[in-house]
Design a protein around this motif. Structure first.
Motif, PDB file in Angstrom:
ATOM      1  N   ILE A   1      -1.467  -1.121  17.118  1.00  0.00           N
ATOM      2  CA  ILE A   1      -0.602  -0.775  15.873  1.00  0.00           C
ATOM      3  C   ILE A   1      -0.366   0.736  16.285  1.00  0.00           C
ATOM      4  O   ILE A   1      -1.173   1.445  15.952  1.00  0.00           O
ATOM      5  CB  ILE A   1      -1.650  -0.882  14.642  1.00  0.00           C
ATOM      6  CG1 ILE A   1      -2.054  -2.171  14.418  1.00  0.00           C
ATOM      7  CG2 ILE A   1      -0.887  -0.578  13.286  1.00  0.00           C
ATOM      8  CD1 ILE A   1      -3.238  -2.426  13.381  1.00  0.00           C
ATOM      9  N   PRO A   2       0.977   0.903  16.636  1.00  0.00           N
ATOM     10  CA  PRO A   2       1.485   2.121  17.046  1.00  0.00           C
ATOM     11  C   PRO A   2       1.303   3.132  15.844  1.00  0.00           C
ATOM     12  O   PRO A   2       0.945   4.411  16.312  1.00  0.00           O
ATOM     13  CB  PRO A   2       2.626   1.953  17.566  1.00  0.00           C
ATOM     14  CG  PRO A   2       2.729   0.768  17.861  1.00  0.00           C
ATOM     15  CD  PRO A   2       2.019  -0.063  16.773  1.00  0.00           C
ATOM     16  N   GLU A   3       1.254   2.758  14.715  1.00  0.00           N
ATOM     17  CA  GLU A   3       1.392   3.329  13.330  1.00  0.00           C
ATOM     18  C   GLU A   3       0.935   2.863  12.349  1.00  0.00           C
ATOM     19  O   GLU A   3       1.314   1.991  11.953  1.00  0.00           O
ATOM     20  CB  GLU A   3       3.098   3.733  13.116  1.00  0.00           C
ATOM     21  CG  GLU A   3       3.258   4.457  11.654  1.00  0.00           C
ATOM     22  CD  GLU A   3       2.470   5.971  11.962  1.00  0.00           C
ATOM     23  OE1 GLU A   3       1.116   6.000  11.110  1.00  0.00           O
ATOM     24  OE2 GLU A   3       2.839   6.905  12.338  1.00  0.00           O
ATOM     25  N   LEU A   4      -0.554   3.159  12.179  1.00  0.00           N
ATOM     26  CA  LEU A   4      -1.305   2.773  11.067  1.00  0.00           C
ATOM     27  C   LEU A   4      -0.776   3.001   9.608  1.00  0.00           C
ATOM     28  O   LEU A   4      -1.195   1.973   8.799  1.00  0.00           O
ATOM     29  CB  LEU A   4      -2.754   3.726  11.300  1.00  0.00           C
ATOM     30  CG  LEU A   4      -3.634   2.872  12.124  1.00  0.00           C
ATOM     31  CD1 LEU A   4      -4.992   3.842  12.395  1.00  0.00           C
ATOM     32  CD2 LEU A   4      -4.093   1.573  12.071  1.00  0.00           C
ATOM     33  N   ARG A   5       0.190   3.865   9.610  1.00  0.00           N
ATOM     34  CA  ARG A   5       0.665   3.681   8.131  1.00  0.00           C
ATOM     35  C   ARG A   5       1.612   2.602   7.969  1.00  0.00           C
ATOM     36  O   ARG A   5       1.701   2.047   6.828  1.00  0.00           O
ATOM     37  CB  ARG A   5       1.807   4.852   8.222  1.00  0.00           C
ATOM     38  CG  ARG A   5       0.980   6.115   7.950  1.00  0.00           C
ATOM     39  CD  ARG A   5       1.921   7.316   7.756  1.00  0.00           C
ATOM     40  NE  ARG A   5       1.540   8.747   7.795  1.00  0.00           N
ATOM     41  CZ  ARG A   5       2.019   9.672   8.137  1.00  0.00           C
ATOM     42  NH1 ARG A   5       3.343   9.771   8.276  1.00  0.00           N
ATOM     43  NH2 ARG A   5       1.274  10.891   7.926  1.00  0.00           N
ATOM     44  N   ASN A   6       1.965   1.728   9.191  1.00  0.00           N
ATOM     45  CA  ASN A   6       2.480   0.455   8.932  1.00  0.00           C
ATOM     46  C   ASN A   6       1.571  -0.782   9.039  1.00  0.00           C
ATOM     47  O   ASN A   6       2.355  -1.949   9.291  1.00  0.00           O
ATOM     48  CB  ASN A   6       3.649   0.279   9.933  1.00  0.00           C
ATOM     49  CG  ASN A   6       4.523   1.370   9.659  1.00  0.00           C
ATOM     50  OD1 ASN A   6       4.762   2.215   8.800  1.00  0.00           O
ATOM     51  ND2 ASN A   6       5.279   1.898  10.689  1.00  0.00           N
ATOM     52  N   ALA A   7       0.227  -0.560   9.003  1.00  0.00           N
ATOM     53  CA  ALA A   7      -0.491  -1.560   9.404  1.00  0.00           C
ATOM     54  C   ALA A   7      -0.632  -2.730   8.104  1.00  0.00           C
ATOM     55  O   ALA A   7      -0.412  -2.355   7.075  1.00  0.00           O
ATOM     56  CB  ALA A   7      -1.996  -1.034   9.563  1.00  0.00           C
ATOM     57  N   PRO A   8      -0.566  -3.904   8.667  1.00  0.00           N
ATOM     58  CA  PRO A   8      -0.259  -4.979   7.755  1.00  0.00           C
ATOM     59  C   PRO A   8      -1.561  -5.024   6.740  1.00  0.00           C
ATOM     60  O   PRO A   8      -1.475  -5.349   5.695  1.00  0.00           O
ATOM     61  CB  PRO A   8      -0.047  -6.345   8.619  1.00  0.00           C
ATOM     62  CG  PRO A   8      -0.631  -6.029  10.130  1.00  0.00           C
ATOM     63  CD  PRO A   8      -0.629  -4.637  10.230  1.00  0.00           C
ATOM     64  N   ASP A   9      -2.879  -4.739   7.516  1.00  0.00           N
ATOM     65  CA  ASP A   9      -4.051  -4.966   6.575  1.00  0.00           C
ATOM     66  C   ASP A   9      -4.345  -3.572   5.973  1.00  0.00           C
ATOM     67  O   ASP A   9      -4.696  -2.595   6.371  1.00  0.00           O
ATOM     68  CB  ASP A   9      -5.215  -5.146   7.596  1.00  0.00           C
ATOM     69  CG  ASP A   9      -6.653  -5.546   6.773  1.00  0.00           C
ATOM     70  OD1 ASP A   9      -7.249  -6.604   6.976  1.00  0.00           O
ATOM     71  OD2 ASP A   9      -6.993  -4.856   6.010  1.00  0.00           O
ATOM     72  N   ALA A  10      -4.337  -3.799   4.616  1.00  0.00           N
ATOM     73  CA  ALA A  10      -4.242  -2.556   3.559  1.00  0.00           C
ATOM     74  C   ALA A  10      -5.597  -1.871   3.763  1.00  0.00           C
ATOM     75  O   ALA A  10      -5.744  -0.563   4.102  1.00  0.00           O
ATOM     76  CB  ALA A  10      -4.316  -2.883   2.295  1.00  0.00           C
TER      77      ALA A  10
END
Lengths: 892, 123
Positions: free
Chosen positions: A388-397
């Motif tokens: 996940i290169p950008e955790l801000r966009n991670a699917p798992d909240a």
């Protein structure tokens, strides 16, 4: 002249020469000597005769001259003989010794005239000769009287009695004498000539015989020389040589033999050369192969070194992983490596719990506890690496929130553990961005190593736990084994079992034991041994048997042969309880109880009971297994003890029976001897005519009676001997003895038997046998038995006794020309009451005990008896006994 | 005075054999049936030799021999033991009791006579 073939005395030819030549020479010289002597004698006697004649005739011829004392007349008669070359001198003396005339070439050398005395002259009637020396040469002097006779008339001559002719002094008168010296020079000369002739003859003979011997010896030695030369050549390896065989004498045969030998040698050497060539070829082939192999090996070595380097590289990478079995530490190291390699900020190794469907951390690097707590339980289980290169966009909240809170912006997750992957390596970075392929690859490799580490740790745990289990098991088994072996110890069975049970309590985790055995009538159970019970309880149990019918659970286990286990949750049913008075005793009541049957050799001997009343521990399955093993060992021990007891009893009974039998036999022997004494005694007295004359018919019958009685005595003695042997009462009385005497005595006693059957009895006993030590009477008994048998079973031919000394033993053989013994009977005949067949027993008599006794006697001496036989040709019985049997040697 | 031999023997047959044997060569034979009688007759008659059966009722041959040999006047009389026990050790016992020789039954009268003569000669 140094003749070549006479060099040394060692050649064959020289030997012939030197042995023949002296004989020939000696013969020649001897012959020459004899011839010369004889010749000289003949010549001398001839010479003497001549001299006598000459002197006599001169004497007669000088009569007138002497009477006239006319020198001229005398000289003229002398001159007739001085011409003879042998005449040395002539003297004519008058009767008074005056010299009337002389002559001869050696007158001056003549010795002083020895004038005969008047007395001599008066008796001198004929010529005498005497040896003289003339000029240092031998000579003979003849002394002749010159006699003057007055002429008697013929009548007077006739009237004179014979013998008195010329005897009258009146008619005959010596008027002077002549000395005639003859020189022997010519005789010597003659003999010398003859001697020269002999020397010549000897030389010629010598020459001829030398040449003859030379030729002869040459003829003899030439073939030998040839043989020698050829043999030398053969020895030098020229095997193609063949020796020309010309004559058919010994030398010819020797030559032929040499040829054969050379041929055989040549074949042998050819064969060896061939083998050698083959070996060389083989060697070359081998060398080639070795070169080839060496080259191959070198290639392989190079290849191996390459592989090794690869392996070393791999090993180095994984070394840290496998060096430690502490999984957490290993994974922490991996996590630290991962952070470094991925240029990340933190890393964690998580394990997925399939039951809770959630992660939990196993090891981490630079991750704080709070983050981990928040992350715990996150459901994230991909099959392949995910980033996940950008955790801000991670699917798992949940992941996104906690990661952002901890300051992380990028994540890389690499799962590992194969298809059912349960672990994952998670790398976090505070800077957003993609992880490169290389980083993914490196992390995948690290994940794989982690997998190995995790697997190692799991395996180690499994192994460790198994090892502990095994150790426990092994300890238990050892204990059981020690207990089982203790059961074999020769203590009283009850004590032993008690000790074993006591020791077993800890091992099998049991408080109290009891072993019950069933009575032989299978009616009651008797308490045999126990452990863990109070002394009073034990005493009570052991004094009162429990009837089997009322024994409840014990009866069931006994009947069905299976173990019954009762625990708190599985109590003993009421119908399986013991009746009063046992069940009413509090000490016996328990709900944790096992009863195991004790089975040995397919028979149930009793039961083993155990309980945990005191500790209230439940009875474990493991304990039941061990109790069953233990019960079977105890059963075997009890069974063995009973068997031993039984065998012991039987042995004692047998011993007693044997003793009774021996005593009976001894008594019987005594009782039989007493009447036998009367039978044999009376018979002998009658035969000895003590009671008067005995008719021939009765004598014959008495003879049979005597033989039968003796036979019966033999039987009684044999039976007695055998009973003594069996009772162990048969002992040797050792003393010094002469084997020669033993053989002689025995031979003398059986001689009549052999003679009766027309058998030759031969003894082959050396004179120089050593003195032996043993039981002489018993050894004689052995020989008597063997010899008696041999004579008994042999119908024609001979029986021979041979004695030899071997290493410290006498070896005595009895050889017969009897029917022989079939191989299948050879061992049996030494058994008691055995002859080859019953019919032979009837025909030949004998108890069949003799050989048994003989063998026993020989064995007691430390020797052996053996039989060898060829059917139809005869048998040989041989026994060996030590020459010196020691006092503490083998006995009955 | 003829040679006198004491026969101590309980079996009639054996006594008769000895009597006939010894009588045939002119010996005087005195017979005793028991050991006690044997000892008594030895003292009374002073025989030249004693043939002693071993298996006697009551006082056995060993004991009878011991008693006779204990008497210094009788000691030189040779005693030949006659026994049907051929067990080893019996001869030893006989010699220990004082017997001078040992003969096993059944004996050959001829051989016994030879033995008797041998002992009479060396007396």
């Amino acid at each position: 002249v140094k003749i070549r073939w006479l060099r040394g005395f060692s050649t064959f030819r020289a030997k012939i020469f030197w042995s023949v030549i002296p004989v020939i020479l000696a013969l020649l010289i001897f012959h020459a000597f004899m011839d010369l002597r004889e010749h000289r004698r003949l010549v001398e006697s001839e010479f003497t005769k001549r001299g006598l004649g000459m002197a006599a005739s001169l004497g007669q011829g000088s009569e007138l001259g002497v009477l006239a004392e006319n020198r001229g007349l005398l000289e003229s008669s002398i001159s007739g003989i001085v011409g003879d070359p042998d005449v040395a001198y002539v003297f004519i003396h008058a009767d008074d010794g005056r010299v009337l005339a002389t002559g001869g070439k050696a007158v001056d050398d003549a010795v002083a005239p020895a004038i005969p005395t008047a007395g001599d002259r008066s008796t001198m009637t004929r010529v005498v000769a005497r040896p003289v020396r003339i000029k240092d040469q031998k000579g003979i002097e003849f002394l002749a009287p010159i006699v003057s006779e007055s002429v008697a008339t013929p009548d007077e001559l006739l009237l004179q009695p014979p013998g008195k002719a010329g005897g009258g002094p009146t008619q005959r008168r010596t008027i002077g004498f002549i000395r005639l010296g003859l020189s022997l020079e010519s005789v010597e000369h003659h003999v010398l000539g003859l001697a020269r002739l002999w020397v010549g003859i000897t030389a010629v003979f010598f020459g001829i015989s030398s040449v003859t011997i030379y030729l002869f010896s040459n003829r003899i030695t030439r073939p030998i020389k040839q043989l020698t030369a050829h043999a030398q050549k053969i020895a030098e390896g020229e095997l193609e040589q063949t020796i020309p065989v010309r004559s058919r004498d010994e030398i010819g045969r020797l030559g032929a033999t040499f040829n054969t030998m050379a041929g055989a040698l040549k074949e042998n050497i050819d064969e060896k050369e061939r083998v050698l060539r083959e070996l060389q070829e083989l060697n070359q082939t081998l060398e080639k192969r070795i070169h080839q192999r060496t080259a191959e090996l070198e290639e392989r070595t190079v290849a191996l070194e390459d592989s090794l380097q690869e392996v070393q590289t791999l090993a180095e990478i994984s070394r840290t992983v496998s060096s430690s079995l502490d999984l957490r530490q290993v994974l922490t190291t991996v996590a630290a490596h991962a952070v470094g390699r991925a240029s990340a900020d933190a890393c964690g190794v998580f394990e997925f719990d399939p039951d809770r469907r959630a992660f939990h951390v196993v090891a981490s690097h630079d991750l704080d506890g709070r983050f981990l707590e928040e992350l715990e339980g996150t459901d994230l289980q991909p099959a392949a690496p995910v980033q996940i290169p950008e955790l801000r966009n991670a699917p798992d909240a949940r992941l996104r929130d906690c990661a952002l809170r901890a300051g992380f912006r990028a994540l890389l997750l690499v799962p590992f553990g194969g298809a059912d992957a349960r672990h994952s390596l998670v790398v976090l970075r505070r800077r957003p961005g993609t992880f490169s392929e290389r980083v993914v690859g490196v992390l995948t490799a690290l994940a794989d190593q982690s997998k190995v580490a995790i697997e190692n740790a799991r395996l180690f745990r499994a192994v460790e736990s198994q090892r502990l289990q095994l150790e426990q098991l092994s300890a238990n088994l050892e204990h059981l084994y020690r207990l089982s072996t203790a059961l074999q110890e020769p203590l009283s069975l009850r004590d032993q079992l008690g000790r074993v049970l006591d020791a077993a309590r800890d091992v099998v985790r049991i408080d109290r034991f009891y072993i019950w055995v069933v009575t032989p009538d299978s009616e009651q159970l008797i308490a045999l041994a126990g452990a863990g019970f109070a002394a009073e309880d034990a005493r009570r149990l052991e004094t009162v048997p429990i009837p089997l019918a009322e024994a409840g659970a014990m009866r069931l286990a006994f009947r069905d042969g299976v173990a019954l286990v009762f625990n708190e949750g599985n109590p003993l049913p009421a119908e399986l309880r013991l009746p009063d008075p046992w069940s009413s005793r509090p000490a016996l009541r328990t709900s944790r109880f096992v009863v195991t049957p004790m089975i040995a050799r397919g028979r149930t001997l009793g039961v083993l009971t155990a309980d945990n009343k005191g500790s209230r521990r439940p009875i474990e399955a493991r304990t039941v297994n061990m109790l069953q093993i233990f019960a079977s060992h105890a059963a075997v021990a009890i069974d063995n003890a009973r068997l031993f007891q039984e065998i012991d009893d039987k042995g004692r009974q047998l011993e007693l029976a044997s003793l009774h039998k021996s005593q009976f036999l001894a008594n019987m022997s005594h009782e039989l001897r007493t009447p036998l004494n009367a039978i044999l005694g009376y018979t002998e007295l009658i035969l000895d005519r003590i009671y008067g004359e005995v008719p021939e018919a009765i004598r014959e019958v008495l003879g049979h009676l005597d033989r039968s009685g003796r036979h019966l005595l033999g039987l009684i003695n044999d039976v007695l001997d055998l009973s003594k042997i069996e009772a162990g009462a048969f002992t040797l009385s050792l003393a010094e003895y002469s084997m020669q005497d033993v053989v002689q005595t025995v031979a003398t006693s059986v001689e009549p038997l052999a003679a009766e059957k027309g058998l030759r009895l031969k003894l082959d006993v050396p004179d120089d046998l050593p003195i032996g030590r043993g039981d002489e009477r018993r050894l004689a008994q052995v020989l008597l038995n063997l010899l008696g048998n041999a004579i008994k079973f042999t119908e024609a031919g001979e029986v021979r006794v041979t004695v030899r000394t071997e290493v410290r033993s006498f070896r005595v053989s009895v050889v017969d020309t009897g029917p022989g013994i079939p191989p299948e009977h050879r061992e049996r005949i030494f058994g008691e009451f055995q002859q080859i067949d019953a019919s032979s027993t009837r025909k030949k008599g004998g108890t069949g005990l003799g050989l048994t006794i003989a063998r026993r006697i020989v064995e007691m001496h430390g020797g052996r008896v053996a039989v060898d036989s060829v059917l139809g040709l005869g048998s040989t019985f041989t026994f060996t006994v030590p020459i010196l049997v020691s006092g503490d040697g083998p006995r009955a | 005075m003829s040679t006198r031999i004491l026969v101590v023997e309980d079996q009639e047959d054996n006594r008769r054999i000895l009597r006939d044997l010894l009588g045939s060569v002119g010996f005087e034979v005195i017979e005793a049936v028991t050991g006690q009688e044997g000892v008594r007759l030895a003292e009374v008659h002073r025989p030249d030799l004693i043939l002693m059966d071993i298996q006697l009722p009551g006082l056995d041959g060993y004991e009878a021999t011991r008693r006779i040999k204990a008497n210094p006047a009788l000691r030189p009389i040779p005693i030949i033991a006659v026994t049907s026990y051929a067990l080893s050790g019996d001869d030893v016992k006989a010699f220990a009791a004082g017997c001078d020789a040992y003969v096993t039954k059944p004996f050959s009268p001829r051989a016994l006579l030879a033995k008797i003569r041998e002992h009479l000669a060396t007396r």
